[in-house]
Design a protein around this motif. Structure first.
Motif, mmCIF file in Angstrom:
data_model
loop_
_atom_site.group_PDB
_atom_site.id
_atom_site.type_symbol
_atom_site.label_atom_id
_atom_site.label_comp_id
_atom_site.label_asym_id
_atom_site.label_seq_id
_atom_site.Cartn_x
_atom_site.Cartn_y
_atom_site.Cartn_z
ATOM 1 N N UNK A 14 -128.298 15.739 -6.887
ATOM 2 C CA UNK A 14 -128.833 15.213 -8.147
ATOM 3 C C UNK A 14 -127.726 14.977 -9.183
ATOM 4 N N UNK A 15 -126.641 15.741 -9.070
ATOM 5 C CA UNK A 15 -125.602 15.697 -10.116
ATOM 6 C C UNK A 15 -124.565 14.587 -9.871
ATOM 7 N N UNK A 16 -124.117 14.432 -8.613
ATOM 8 C CA UNK A 16 -123.089 13.405 -8.357
ATOM 9 C C UNK A 16 -123.540 11.999 -8.771
ATOM 10 N N UNK A 17 -124.794 11.581 -8.491
ATOM 11 C CA UNK A 17 -125.163 10.224 -8.922
ATOM 12 C C UNK A 17 -125.143 10.074 -10.448
ATOM 13 N N UNK A 18 -125.519 11.140 -11.156
ATOM 14 C CA UNK A 18 -125.492 11.085 -12.626
ATOM 15 C C UNK A 18 -124.041 10.975 -13.118
ATOM 16 N N UNK A 19 -123.125 11.690 -12.455
ATOM 17 C CA UNK A 19 -121.709 11.599 -12.858
ATOM 18 C C UNK A 19 -121.173 10.187 -12.603
ATOM 19 N N UNK A 20 -121.624 9.572 -11.514
ATOM 20 C CA UNK A 20 -121.162 8.205 -11.214
ATOM 21 C C UNK A 20 -121.660 7.238 -12.288
ATOM 22 N N UNK A 21 -122.907 7.416 -12.746
ATOM 23 C CA UNK A 21 -123.446 6.550 -13.805
ATOM 24 C C UNK A 21 -122.716 6.832 -15.127
ATOM 25 N N UNK A 22 -122.432 8.112 -15.383
ATOM 26 C CA UNK A 22 -121.736 8.483 -16.626
ATOM 27 C C UNK A 22 -120.377 7.793 -16.706
ATOM 28 N N UNK A 23 -119.674 7.788 -15.583
ATOM 29 C CA UNK A 23 -118.353 7.165 -15.560
ATOM 30 C C UNK A 23 -118.456 5.665 -15.898
ATOM 31 N N UNK A 24 -119.502 5.026 -15.358
ATOM 32 C CA UNK A 24 -119.705 3.594 -15.588
ATOM 33 C C UNK A 24 -120.085 3.325 -17.059
ATOM 34 N N UNK A 25 -120.924 4.227 -17.628
ATOM 35 C CA UNK A 25 -121.318 4.072 -19.037
ATOM 36 C C UNK A 25 -120.079 4.180 -19.934
ATOM 37 N N UNK A 26 -119.269 5.197 -19.633
ATOM 38 C CA UNK A 26 -118.083 5.451 -20.456
ATOM 39 C C UNK A 26 -117.127 4.251 -20.405
ATOM 40 N N UNK A 27 -116.988 3.698 -19.194
ATOM 41 C CA UNK A 27 -116.125 2.522 -19.018
ATOM 42 C C UNK A 27 -116.561 1.380 -19.932
ATOM 43 N N UNK A 28 -117.881 1.317 -20.185
ATOM 44 C CA UNK A 28 -118.420 0.226 -21.012
ATOM 45 C C UNK A 28 -118.645 0.650 -22.459
ATOM 46 N N UNK A 29 -118.041 1.765 -22.865
ATOM 47 C CA UNK A 29 -118.079 2.172 -24.268
ATOM 48 C C UNK A 29 -119.359 2.886 -24.696
ATOM 49 N N UNK A 30 -120.133 3.398 -23.737
ATOM 50 C CA UNK A 30 -121.364 4.124 -24.071
ATOM 51 C C UNK A 30 -121.112 5.614 -23.858
ATOM 52 N N UNK A 31 -121.555 6.450 -24.791
ATOM 53 C CA UNK A 31 -121.354 7.900 -24.636
ATOM 54 C C UNK A 31 -122.474 8.520 -23.797
#
Ligand SMILES: CC(=O)N[C@H]1[C@@H](OP(=O)(O)OP(=O)(O)OC[C@H]2O[C@@H](n3ccc(=O)[nH]c3=O)[C@H](O)[C@@H]2O)O[C@H](CO)[C@@H](O)[C@@H]1O
Length: 356
Positions: A14-31
């Motif tokens: 459950x955690x790794x997919x959320x971390x993958x999305x977090x990384x993508x959000x951060x790349x696009x300037x979203x916290x």
């Protein structure tokens, strides 16, 4: 700055997919802001990755005390959503996601869900009608839901760690000093380990010792490691037995065959890395691993065994890993299941990009 609350926890799946999305959000300037529990693996894993993490005291609903904790967590989650004012909330399933998603619904936030498994889990089943979109790993999940909701579903695949796409088998094999004529067998029971799989390897240990050209990487799970280590008196020098491989993408890249449970993330990693496997799904209808395993089996990319057949599965692995023709056929068949850039597809599909 745009913000998205990601609510997840419990297991790596459950955690790794959320971390993958977090990384993508951060790349696009979203916290990204994470909401999980204060007592499971997310409490360490997420801060280690440098993200803001808020832990709730939430437990699976089993008794009055846990119902009380759930109610308190919902109230706390309402406070968090009020304070953080996220542009959206994305839940990754299970009881841990319930407080933040409910808080989001109450405060009329945009709700998104991600389902890792072939079947929709109970928390996502509760909320899919009220979400803007549910992101699915597998087409099979459509079968779970009435046709009128299909427009709220999007198949993206599971968001995976970027290392899964970046590691190179040849470079990793050289780095780990694996000989050209040496085969690598990875054994893993998911993020928590599997007692049934561990017991089967232990009882077939003499056979593995006799196979000098098969190197074993065995992730026992943190809770099982000490007992196993005490029970093993002989090792082949190249075998690697650890509670957990934090470099799992590298180990999977060098493997010729994987014996494992059928957790959704492991299944998606096997697909992404085109790995033949022997699956021993965790036998709980609630967890639904058998349905995950069937996706690979029906494509001719895997063989399924029950817990009670785990020793036969190990024997089969020892034979299959030497059959280069069959392994090549499996690697060719598995390609049809590949789905790339899931995290990017999810982030782009979220309705958070309009003018603020
Ligand atoms: C017992 C249980 O409830 N299991 C569920 C849990 O899976 P669980 O977390 O056990 O298993 P998954 O296969 O989904 O994910 C495991 C993740 O941990 C990683 N890993 C594992 C071992 C290791 O040594 N190193 C490492 O990095 C794997 O590469 C993978 O990314 O959530 C999944 C996703 O909802 C479900 O499909 C599973 O049914």
């Amino acid at each position: 700055m745009r913000k998205v609350i990601l609510t997840t926890g419990g297991t790596g799946g459950h955690i790794y997919p959320a971390l993958a999305v977090a990384r993508e959000l951060k790349k696009r300037g979203v916290e990204p802001i994470f909401v999980g529990t204060s007592h499971r693996m997310e409490k360490d894993m997420i801060p280690q990755e440098g993200y803001k993490f808020i832990g709730l005291d939430v437990k699976p609903l089993k008794n009055i005390a846990s119902i009380f904790k759930m109610l308190k967590s919902i109230i706390k989650a309402i406070g968090i959503v009020r304070k953080e004012k996220p542009d959206a909330i994305l839940g990754f399933g299970n009881y841990i996601s319930v407080p933040a998603i409910l808080a989001g619904i109450i405060l009329r936030k945009k709700i998104y869900l991600q389902e890792q498994n072939a079947n929709l889990g109970f928390a996502n089943k509760l909320f899919y009608r009220l979400s803007k979109m549910s992101f699915l790993a597998f087409e099979k999940t459509y079968d779970d839901l009435p046709i009128k909701y299909h427009k709220k579903l999007k198949v993206t695949g599971n968001p995976l760690r970027s290392e899964v796409y970046m590691v190179n088998r040849k470079i990793e094999r050289e780095r780990l000093k694996i000989e050209d004529d040496e085969k690598v067998l990875l054994i893993t029971g998911g993020s928590l380990g599997s007692k049934s799989i561990n017991d089967a390897i232990l009882s077939k240990w003499e056979r593995t010792l006799a196979e000098k050209k098969i190197r074993i990487y065995w992730a026992t799970g943190k809770n099982h490691f000490e007992t196993i280590n005490q029970n093993l008196n002989k090792y082949k020098p190249n075998d690697v037995i650890k509670p957990y491989f934090s470099n799992m993408p590298s180990i999977m890249a060098v493997s010729d065959l994987v014996v494992c449970r059928a957790g959704a993330l492991t299944i998606s990693e096997l697909i992404a890395m085109e790995k033949p496997s022997i699956l021993i799904p965790y036998q709980s209808i609630k967890v639904g691993q058998y349905e995950n395993a069937k996706i690979l089996e029906e494509t001719g990319a895997s063989y399924i065994y029950k817990n009670s057949e785990a020793e036969i599965a190990i024997e089969r692995a020892m034979d299959l890993i030497k059959d280069d023709i069959e392994l090549a056929k499996i690697r060719a068949r598995i390609k049809v299941l590949k789905k790339d850039r899931a995290a990017e597809k999810i982030v782009k599909a979220m309705d958070i990009w309009g003018r603020k």
